[in-house]
Every structure is written in structure tokens, then in C-alpha cells.
Design a protein around this motif. Structure first.
Motif, PDB file in Angstrom:
ATOM      1  N   HIS A  73       0.847  -1.198   0.000  1.00  0.00           N
ATOM      2  CA  HIS A  73       0.000   0.000   0.000  1.00  0.00           C
ATOM      3  C   HIS A  73       0.888   1.256   0.000  1.00  0.00           C
ATOM      4  O   HIS A  73       0.638   2.202  -0.752  1.00  0.00           O
ATOM      5  CB  HIS A  73      -0.901  -0.046   1.242  1.00  0.00           C
ATOM      6  CG  HIS A  73      -1.736   1.174   1.481  1.00  0.00           C
ATOM      7  ND1 HIS A  73      -3.066   1.238   1.127  1.00  0.00           N
ATOM      8  CD2 HIS A  73      -1.439   2.371   2.054  1.00  0.00           C
ATOM      9  CE1 HIS A  73      -3.547   2.431   1.469  1.00  0.00           C
ATOM     10  NE2 HIS A  73      -2.583   3.140   2.045  1.00  0.00           N
ATOM     11  N   GLU A  74       1.938   1.234   0.820  1.00  0.00           N
ATOM     12  CA  GLU A  74       2.847   2.394   0.873  1.00  0.00           C
ATOM     13  C   GLU A  74       3.573   2.570  -0.458  1.00  0.00           C
ATOM     14  O   GLU A  74       3.778   3.693  -0.917  1.00  0.00           O
ATOM     15  CB  GLU A  74       3.833   2.249   2.031  1.00  0.00           C
ATOM     16  CG  GLU A  74       3.203   2.162   3.421  1.00  0.00           C
ATOM     17  CD  GLU A  74       2.202   3.269   3.727  1.00  0.00           C
ATOM     18  OE1 GLU A  74       2.426   4.414   3.293  1.00  0.00           O
ATOM     19  OE2 GLU A  74       1.174   2.984   4.373  1.00  0.00           O
ATOM     20  N   HIS A  97       1.454   4.559  -2.693  1.00  0.00           N
ATOM     21  CA  HIS A  97       1.550   6.018  -2.504  1.00  0.00           C
ATOM     22  C   HIS A  97       2.790   6.565  -3.220  1.00  0.00           C
ATOM     23  O   HIS A  97       2.731   7.599  -3.883  1.00  0.00           O
ATOM     24  CB  HIS A  97       1.638   6.366  -1.015  1.00  0.00           C
ATOM     25  CG  HIS A  97       0.329   6.249  -0.298  1.00  0.00           C
ATOM     26  ND1 HIS A  97      -0.826   6.841  -0.745  1.00  0.00           N
ATOM     27  CD2 HIS A  97      -0.007   5.608   0.846  1.00  0.00           C
ATOM     28  CE1 HIS A  97      -1.822   6.574   0.092  1.00  0.00           C
ATOM     29  NE2 HIS A  97      -1.357   5.812   1.065  1.00  0.00           N
ATOM     30  N   HIS A 135      -5.707   7.315  -1.741  1.00  0.00           N
ATOM     31  CA  HIS A 135      -6.658   6.401  -1.101  1.00  0.00           C
ATOM     32  C   HIS A 135      -7.967   6.282  -1.882  1.00  0.00           C
ATOM     33  O   HIS A 135      -8.389   7.231  -2.535  1.00  0.00           O
ATOM     34  CB  HIS A 135      -6.975   6.886   0.322  1.00  0.00           C
ATOM     35  CG  HIS A 135      -5.864   6.619   1.280  1.00  0.00           C
ATOM     36  ND1 HIS A 135      -5.601   7.409   2.365  1.00  0.00           N
ATOM     37  CD2 HIS A 135      -4.936   5.629   1.305  1.00  0.00           C
ATOM     38  CE1 HIS A 135      -4.564   6.927   3.026  1.00  0.00           C
ATOM     39  NE2 HIS A 135      -4.130   5.856   2.396  1.00  0.00           N
TER      40      HIS A 135
HETATM   41 ZN   LIG Z   1      -2.354   5.097   2.736  1.00  0.00          ZN
END
Ligand SMILES: [Zn+2]
Length: 173
Positions: A125-126, A129, A135
Motif C-alpha cells: 500500500h505504501e 503512494h 486512497h
Molecule cells: Zn495510505
């Protein structure tokens, strides 16, 4: 990509503010992250995995969710980071109350010990980014939904993340 376990300079491995992870934990996380990002055709190549040491002050700041002192010392070289990659992940005992965090505009991420969702999902998930994804609020099956264990990427997310990855590799992002 390089991944580091962060220990305290005051006591090293096993000290209260040191991560409780092992290098083999991180190797396994890296392998499973690679699987998740394969769906976008983004290959995560591991350059370095190592333990590093940060001061108690920095670790207390990270525990409060404040990454400024860590980033400052990483920039000046006061914090020794051997063999850094294009993207660098740091496994720390705590990063505020979050499972993980990517300071805005950087190519590094933090993951806390004992996150509430699988380690590889937090780390992946990171990475999302870092590759320009934000998100999503309405679908917990997706990687970019916060705090769940979904791992799917949409067609648009795959295009955006691949575009960002190519830009990073070409040195223009
Ligand atoms: Zn996040």
C-alpha cells in the motif's frame, strides 16, 4: 528497493524501541510484495536488506508519528543507511498509531511492528503512494483502501503506477 529494520542505538537488537522483526521476516514480506505488484507488471527488485540503528530521540519521534528528525538525519548522513535503493522501506517498532506511512513527496516508507493488516499489504500500500496512488474510500478489496487487507489494483491505478515507476527509473520523477 531496499528494506531496513530499525533498531535503537541504545541497546540494539531487542531494545524496547527496536523493531522486533528479523531479516528473514523482511525477506518474506519482500517476496509477497513482489507478488502483489506483479499484477501491475511492476517488478520490485531488492537491492539491500539490513538492520540499521537510529537514536532513541528519532525513534520516540517516529513513535509519535513525526518523521522530520529521521528524514533530516537520513539527508545529512547522520543516519547511516547502507546500500539505499530507489525506494526504501523502514520497519520500525512504531510509527504513530498507523500501520504504515509514506512521508509526502518521498520515496521511503515506514511500517510498524504488528500492523492490524498483513505486513506485505501495508508495505505494498505504501509503495502505491510512492507510485502516485491515493486512497480509495469505498472498496476494501482494493490495495489503496486504508486499513483493510485488499490487494487489487484497478486498470487506472496500474497505468498510473507504471507511469510513475517508469519516470522514477528514467530519473525524471
Ligand atoms: Zn495510505
Amino acid at each position: 528497493m531496499s528494506l531496513y529494520i530499525v533498531d535503537s542505538t541504545d541497546g540494539g537488537i531487542g531494545a524496547p524501541l527496536s523493531s522486533r522483526r528479523s531479516l528473514s521476516d523482511v525477506d518474506e514480506i519482500a517476496e509477497r510484495m513482489t507478488d502483489i505488484w506483479e499484477q501491475a507488471g511492476v517488478q520490485l527488485i531488492i537491492e539491500t536488506t539490513a538492520r540499521i540503528e537510529a537514536s532513541e530521540d528519532i525513534l520516540v519521534d517516529l513513535g509519535n508519528g513525526d518523521t522530520a528528525s529521521f528524514l533530516g538525519d537520513a539527508r545529512t548522513g547522520a543516519l547511516l543507511i547502507p546500500g539505499p535503493g530507489t525506494i526504501n522501506g523502514f520497519y520500525v517498532s512504531r510509527i504513530g498509531s498507523a500501520n504504515g506511512m509514506t512521508p509526502f513527496g518521498t520515496r521511503l516508507f515506514f511500517v510498524a511492528d504488528d500492523p492490524s493488516v498483513p505486513d506485505e499489504r501495508v508495505s505494498s500500500h505504501e509503495i502505491g503512494h510512492i507510485l502516485g496512488l491515493h486512497h480509495v474510500l469505498d472498496d476494501s478489496a482494493r490495495l489503496m483502501f486504508s486499513g483493510a487487507d485488499g490487494i487489487t489494483l484497478t486498470g487506472v491505478e496500474i497505468s498510473v503506477s507504471r507511469y510513475a515507476a517508469i519516470g522514477i527509473l528514467d530519473g525524471v520523477r
